[in-house]
Write a protein that holds these residues in place. Structure first.
Motif, mmCIF file in Angstrom:
data_model
loop_
_atom_site.group_PDB
_atom_site.id
_atom_site.type_symbol
_atom_site.label_atom_id
_atom_site.label_comp_id
_atom_site.label_asym_id
_atom_site.label_seq_id
_atom_site.Cartn_x
_atom_site.Cartn_y
_atom_site.Cartn_z
ATOM 1 N N GLU A 145 12.175 0.949 -2.149
ATOM 2 C CA GLU A 145 12.817 1.124 -2.938
ATOM 3 C C GLU A 145 13.173 1.871 -4.137
ATOM 4 O O GLU A 145 13.734 2.775 -5.137
ATOM 5 C CB GLU A 145 14.874 0.661 -2.335
ATOM 6 C CG GLU A 145 16.091 0.743 -2.818
ATOM 7 C CD GLU A 145 17.034 -0.001 -2.817
ATOM 8 O OE1 GLU A 145 16.758 -1.323 -3.642
ATOM 9 O OE2 GLU A 145 17.279 -0.224 -1.383
ATOM 10 N N THR A 146 11.821 0.299 -4.901
ATOM 11 C CA THR A 146 11.940 0.729 -6.155
ATOM 12 C C THR A 146 11.058 1.994 -6.973
ATOM 13 O O THR A 146 10.568 2.415 -7.550
ATOM 14 C CB THR A 146 11.253 -0.229 -6.811
ATOM 15 O OG1 THR A 146 12.061 -1.573 -6.947
ATOM 16 C CG2 THR A 146 11.295 -0.244 -8.227
ATOM 17 N N SER A 147 9.667 2.136 -5.833
ATOM 18 C CA SER A 147 8.947 3.353 -6.257
ATOM 19 C C SER A 147 9.505 4.886 -5.594
ATOM 20 O O SER A 147 8.806 5.423 -6.082
ATOM 21 C CB SER A 147 7.743 2.784 -4.710
ATOM 22 O OG SER A 147 7.271 1.762 -5.835
ATOM 23 N N ALA A 148 10.399 4.673 -4.899
ATOM 24 C CA ALA A 148 11.155 6.109 -4.325
ATOM 25 C C ALA A 148 11.254 6.655 -5.812
ATOM 26 O O ALA A 148 12.019 6.036 -6.324
ATOM 27 C CB ALA A 148 11.650 6.294 -3.244
ATOM 28 N N ILE A 168 0.791 -1.172 -0.280
ATOM 29 C CA ILE A 168 -0.095 -0.034 -0.197
ATOM 30 C C ILE A 168 1.473 1.382 0.081
ATOM 31 O O ILE A 168 0.224 2.051 -0.857
ATOM 32 C CB ILE A 168 -1.147 0.269 1.303
ATOM 33 C CG1 ILE A 168 -1.839 -0.990 1.215
ATOM 34 C CG2 ILE A 168 -1.991 1.620 1.368
ATOM 35 C CD1 ILE A 168 -2.607 -1.308 2.368
ATOM 36 N N PHE A 169 2.133 1.283 0.978
ATOM 37 C CA PHE A 169 2.941 2.236 0.809
ATOM 38 C C PHE A 169 3.224 2.630 -0.608
ATOM 39 O O PHE A 169 4.146 3.930 -0.882
ATOM 40 C CB PHE A 169 3.846 2.145 1.947
ATOM 41 C CG PHE A 169 4.451 3.619 2.984
ATOM 42 C CD1 PHE A 169 4.249 4.111 2.370
ATOM 43 C CD2 PHE A 169 6.179 3.235 2.534
ATOM 44 C CE1 PHE A 169 5.269 5.616 2.401
ATOM 45 C CE2 PHE A 169 7.178 3.689 2.883
ATOM 46 C CZ PHE A 169 6.097 5.661 3.057
ATOM 47 N N ALA A 170 4.142 1.209 -1.507
ATOM 48 C CA ALA A 170 4.575 1.503 -2.741
ATOM 49 C C ALA A 170 4.289 2.151 -3.098
ATOM 50 O O ALA A 170 4.494 2.842 -4.768
ATOM 51 C CB ALA A 170 5.175 -0.027 -2.717
ATOM 52 N N ARG A 171 2.345 1.880 -3.218
ATOM 53 C CA ARG A 171 2.164 2.297 -4.191
ATOM 54 C C ARG A 171 1.676 3.495 -4.189
ATOM 55 O O ARG A 171 0.735 4.390 -5.158
ATOM 56 C CB ARG A 171 0.169 1.316 -4.088
ATOM 57 C CG ARG A 171 0.489 -0.142 -5.281
ATOM 58 C CD ARG A 171 -0.966 -0.498 -5.457
ATOM 59 N NE ARG A 171 -1.595 -0.568 -4.210
ATOM 60 C CZ ARG A 171 -1.750 -2.050 -3.069
ATOM 61 N NH1 ARG A 171 -0.798 -2.771 -3.882
ATOM 62 N NH2 ARG A 171 -2.854 -1.456 -2.312
ATOM 63 N N SER A 172 1.174 4.001 -2.794
ATOM 64 C CA SER A 172 1.162 5.765 -2.568
ATOM 65 C C SER A 172 2.072 6.591 -3.276
ATOM 66 O O SER A 172 2.029 7.762 -3.488
ATOM 67 C CB SER A 172 0.967 6.185 -0.697
ATOM 68 O OG SER A 172 1.083 7.002 -0.602
ATOM 69 N N ILE A 173 3.431 6.310 -2.669
ATOM 70 C CA ILE A 173 4.676 7.481 -2.576
ATOM 71 C C ILE A 173 5.393 6.721 -4.254
ATOM 72 O O ILE A 173 5.876 7.645 -5.397
ATOM 73 C CB ILE A 173 6.138 6.276 -2.200
ATOM 74 C CG1 ILE A 173 6.344 4.838 -2.771
ATOM 75 C CG2 ILE A 173 5.839 6.448 -0.462
ATOM 76 C CD1 ILE A 173 7.681 5.062 -2.104
ATOM 77 N N ALA A 174 4.453 5.622 -5.565
ATOM 78 C CA ALA A 174 4.870 5.751 -6.163
ATOM 79 C C ALA A 174 4.327 6.613 -7.315
ATOM 80 O O ALA A 174 3.713 7.134 -7.462
ATOM 81 C CB ALA A 174 4.191 4.479 -7.327
ATOM 82 N N ASP A 175 5.105 7.163 -8.409
ATOM 83 C CA ASP A 175 5.424 8.204 -9.142
ATOM 84 C C ASP A 175 4.291 9.873 -8.854
ATOM 85 O O ASP A 175 4.084 10.634 -8.858
ATOM 86 C CB ASP A 175 3.420 7.832 -10.268
ATOM 87 C CG ASP A 175 4.051 7.012 -10.908
ATOM 88 O OD1 ASP A 175 4.879 6.447 -11.538
ATOM 89 O OD2 ASP A 175 3.132 5.571 -10.927
ATOM 90 N N ARG A 176 5.249 9.559 -7.440
ATOM 91 C CA ARG A 176 5.517 10.652 -6.072
ATOM 92 C C ARG A 176 6.482 10.833 -6.225
ATOM 93 O O ARG A 176 6.952 10.413 -5.703
ATOM 94 C CB ARG A 176 4.180 10.986 -4.912
ATOM 95 C CG ARG A 176 2.665 10.446 -5.523
ATOM 96 C CD ARG A 176 2.116 10.458 -4.245
ATOM 97 N NE ARG A 176 0.216 10.742 -4.480
ATOM 98 C CZ ARG A 176 -0.221 10.616 -3.951
ATOM 99 N NH1 ARG A 176 -0.105 9.546 -2.595
ATOM 100 N NH2 ARG A 176 -2.182 10.154 -4.231
ATOM 101 N N PRO A 177 6.525 12.385 -5.968
ATOM 102 C CA PRO A 177 7.882 13.276 -5.755
ATOM 103 C C PRO A 177 8.441 13.178 -4.252
ATOM 104 O O PRO A 177 8.365 13.291 -2.865
ATOM 105 C CB PRO A 177 8.023 14.841 -5.686
ATOM 106 C CG PRO A 177 6.298 14.908 -5.455
ATOM 107 C CD PRO A 177 5.623 13.708 -6.003
ATOM 108 N N VAL A 178 9.060 11.513 -3.603
ATOM 109 C CA VAL A 178 8.539 11.193 -2.499
ATOM 110 C C VAL A 178 10.101 10.854 -2.484
ATOM 111 O O VAL A 178 10.736 9.995 -3.239
ATOM 112 C CB VAL A 178 7.825 9.829 -2.267
ATOM 113 C CG1 VAL A 178 8.372 9.715 -0.635
ATOM 114 C CG2 VAL A 178 6.743 10.340 -1.551
ATOM 115 N N VAL A 179 11.290 10.982 -1.055
ATOM 116 C CA VAL A 179 12.058 10.512 -1.227
ATOM 117 C C VAL A 179 12.801 9.742 -0.007
ATOM 118 O O VAL A 179 11.891 10.729 1.632
ATOM 119 C CB VAL A 179 13.101 11.970 -0.809
ATOM 120 C CG1 VAL A 179 15.031 11.522 -0.811
ATOM 121 C CG2 VAL A 179 13.498 12.871 -2.544
ATOM 122 N N LEU A 180 13.129 8.383 0.487
ATOM 123 C CA LEU A 180 13.279 7.923 0.572
ATOM 124 C C LEU A 180 14.735 8.059 1.809
ATOM 125 O O LEU A 180 15.310 7.820 1.583
ATOM 126 C CB LEU A 180 13.164 6.255 0.659
ATOM 127 C CG LEU A 180 11.372 6.275 0.751
ATOM 128 C CD1 LEU A 180 10.946 4.497 0.360
ATOM 129 C CD2 LEU A 180 10.292 7.133 1.586
#
Length: 725
Positions: free
Chosen positions: A185-188, A130-142
């Motif tokens: 890691e992949t979605s960020a 759920i978290f990965a889908r939320s950050i996908a295609d968004r400007p999120v930096v981990l």
């Protein structure tokens, strides 16, 4: 320069060299002192808070109270990302590690329950997904952390372009990182390390490493990675110093250029923690929706998500001495870049400080050795003030970090050591000189002899001196009428008053011989115009004695006045320390000394108080002199021509003296031809003399009875001629 002074300079320079070398090695204690100095500068002038678009979404105590203890399930973190995206956040950067699976995920919970159908587990939601889908295609930096185990390296989401030499060995070393969940890691959009002071022993965060390196790849810091993602750029530009490998000078992130240290660290210029910097996570996740104030704070901002809650161990200490959440330092890093307010310690700072230590140390050694510790202390205080003002001004107006403490500390040590050496060694020798000569020399001469090598060497040197003898007239008769105590008081009063003029005119008091004074000029050091100064001292004695008689300083009343005779001669004598090695006097001996003593004795016959020899008259300058005849001095085979000292240059230039001199020449001319001078010429000379100098009256009364003193030379010539026949 004496040998002692030379050795003192060598010792001082050795100390300066040692201190310079110590500073060049830059030991930990000096680094700590330098850091504390720069901390104090920031406390005096912290960076002012500017309302730039950077915010911290804080998982604070209120948020935990409302939504449950930490860690939150990642579907709630996903909800936080969704809400921040709705509010218009430019970038969402997490100062939180997501390295372990979410143990609160339904799939993880049911997997631990016995007898659950594996097919059913696949149907249950997974919070990490759920978290990965939320950050996908968004400007999120981990963020990722550093690890001492394993060899995991996180993927790098950006490229690097280099100018200058290779920078891979410049930043702090990344040996291993804590692995992130692969789907996260992949979605960020970006990954950045969250370490604030790796490898530092200090709890104070003063500089943030913007890059780490494993020797072949660079890894950005969370702050600059968030800044990169916010601008939508894909590449960092790293500039190195020309021809200097393993050095970084600046990092370009999109439109922003960040000056850094040689290792790629950014000096933190901290502002005090302000409530305006923070937004509570509870306000963002509020069921009723975020308020307008929250929307205004988040919209268009680079948002860092972190925690300030107690017990989560993410509290750091700043240069201001404040304890703040670690996430706020990431935010302040981006604030600095956006505002353009940087601190920097230039590459030449170390060299400048080392040079300052060397130059200031050499200057203080020379001043302490050759001038005085007081002057050196004054210069040291000026250097201290200059260093402090220059360092503070550089910080305040240029953001430059220049250390004033090392030069000040080194200068203080150097001054203390040089002063101690001078006091224990050099000044000890000068104190011996002062004890030997302090009562007999003027301060200027005493200073010069203190700085003369071998000043107290036993033995003598032949040199031209001007010697003076002073004697009290009729002292034997006077002492018969006085008690011994009265004689002592009289001599103390008179000799003290007269001897002061010897000292004031750079003469050397040789000795007091009962009621007499012996003094000389041009030793122990050279004295310019020494004969002229001796004559001026004698004239000053005449004036002082007149005042003492007028004021009845001796207590004799008006019935008796005190008179003196002064004899001065210029010639070669042997002068030096005479006596035993442990007890000696500085004195002069020789024929010139005897001549001066005989001239003083002749004052009684001539009827005048100050007589000088012809050699002294030639060197005395333009004083008012009158020929007093040629005297046959005891022990001398030839006669000595003497002159009466009427006054100084001012008297010599007066019309009255010119007229007297003209009359005097007529008198001397008659006496030299063995004629009795005309009475009217004698009377005219007496009249002129009384207006110039009262003592000349007796001189002219006796002059006609002293014809042989003026014709003596002619008689001597005639006698020599007859002997030859």
């Amino acid at each position: 320069m004496t040998r002692t002074q030379l050795f003192g300079v060598i010792v001082g320079l050795v100390i300066v060299a040692a201190l310079t070398t110590l500073r060049a090695s830059d030991p930990p204690l000096l680094r700590l002192a330098r850091d504390l100095t720069f901390d104090e500068y920031q406390r005096l002038a912290p960076r002012s808070f500017e309302n730039v678009p950077v915010r911290v979404v804080d998982i604070d105590e209120a948020s935990l109270s409302e939504f449950g203890q930490w860690p939150w399930p990642r579907d709630r973190i996903a909800a936080l990302v969704d809400r921040l995206s709705e509010l218009g956040a430019a970038v969402i950067a997490f100062d939180i590690l997501f390295s372990e699976p979410d143990r609160l995920s339904p799939r993880s919970v049911m997997r631990d329950v016995a007898g659950v159908d594996p097919d059913l587990l696949g149907l249950l939601p997974d919070n990490d997904e759920i978290f990965a889908r939320s950050i996908a295609d968004r400007p999120v930096v981990l963020g990722f952390g550093l690890s001492n185990a394993g060899d995991y390296r996180p993927p790098v989401k950006a490229g690097f372009a280099f100018t200058g030499e290779s920078p891979f060995d410049a930043p702090p070393r990344l040996t291993a990182a804590t692995p992130l969940r692969s789907q996260l890691e992949t979605s960020a959009a970006g990954l950045g390390h969250i370490s604030l002071n790796p490898g530092s022993r200090s709890a104070v965060v003063r500089a943030v490493p913007l890059l780490l390196s494993d020797g072949g790849q660079l890894y950005p810091n969370l702050a600059i990675e968030a800044l990169r993602v916010a601008q939508g750029v894909s590449t960092y530009v790293i500039a190195g110093a020309p021809d200097i490998p393993d050095t970084i000078t600046l990092i370009k992130v999109g439109a922003f250029v960040v000056p850094v240290t040689a290792t790629g660290e950014l000096w933190l210029y901290v502002s005090p923690d302000r409530a305006e910097r923070y937004v509570s996570a509870g306000q963002v996740l509020a069921p009723a929706g975020a308020s307008s104030e929250t929307r205004a704070a988040i919209e268009g901002s680079i948002v860092f998500v972190g925690t300030s809650a107690a017990g989560l161990q993410d509290i750091r200490t700043t240069a201001l001495g404040h304890n703040v959440p670690g996430v706020s330092l990431h935010a302040q890093t981006v604030e600095q870049v956006l505002s353009g307010r940087f601190l920097s310690r230039p590459d030449w700072a170390d060299g400048l400080e080392i040079l300052a230590i060397a130059v200031a140390g050499i200057l203080l050694v020379l001043l302490t050795t050759f001038v005085s510790p007081a002057v050196a202390l004054g210069c040291g205080l000026m250097i201290t003030a200059l260093a402090l003002v220059a360092s503070w001004s550089a910080f305040l107006y240029g953001g430059l970090l220049l250390d004033p403490l090392a030069p000040i500390l080194a200068g203080s040590i150097t001054h203390f050591a040089a002063t101690a050496y001078r006091f224990l060694v050099i000044d000890r020798e000068r104190r011996v000189v002062r004890r030997a000569f302090g009562q007999y020399l003027s301060p200027s001469l005493l200073y010069r002899i203190e700085h003369t090598q071998d000043a107290l060497r036993l033995g003598g040197d032949d040199r031209e001196l001007t010697i003076m003898f002073v004697d009290v007239r009729n002292f034997t008769e006077m002492s018969e009428r006085l008690t011994p105590g009265e004689v002592v008081r009289f001599l103390n009063t008179l000799l003290d008053a007269l001897s002061r003029h010897v000292i004031a005119n750079e003469g050397t008091l040789d000795k007091f011989i009962g009621d007499s004074i012996m003094a000389f000029w041009n030793a122990p050091v050279d004295v310019a115009d020494h004969t002229g100064k001796a004559v001026r001292a004698a004239l000053a004695m005449r004036e002082t004695l007149a005042r003492l008689n007028e004021s009845d300083a001796f207590g004799f009343g008006s019935k008796q006045t005190v008179a003196i005779g002064v004899g001065i001669h210029t010639g070669v004598a042997c002068v030096g320390n005479m006596g035993a090695e442990m007890h000696f006097n500085y004195s002069a001996v020789g024929d010139a000394v005897n001549v001066a003593a005989r001239i003083e004795a002749a004052c009684k016959d001539v009827g005048f108080d100050i007589l000088i020899s012809d050699t002294a008259a030639k060197a005395a300058g333009r004083c008012a002199l009158l020929e007093a005849g040629s005297l046959g001095l005891k022990g001398k085979s030839t006669r000595t021509q003497v002159f009466a000292v009427v006054g100084d240059e001012r008297v010599a230039a007066s019309p009255e003296f010119s007229e007297l001199q003209h009359l005097h020449e007529q008198l001397i001319g008659s006496l030299r031809l063995r004629f009795r001078p005309r009475r009217e010429i004698v009377n005219a000379a007496k009249l002129k003399a009384s207006a110039l100098c009262g003592g000349l009256s007796d001189f002219y009364r006796r002059i006609t009875r002293r014809a042989e003193h003026f014709a003596g030379e002619q008689m001597a010539v005639e006698n020599e001629g007859r002997s030859a026949e």
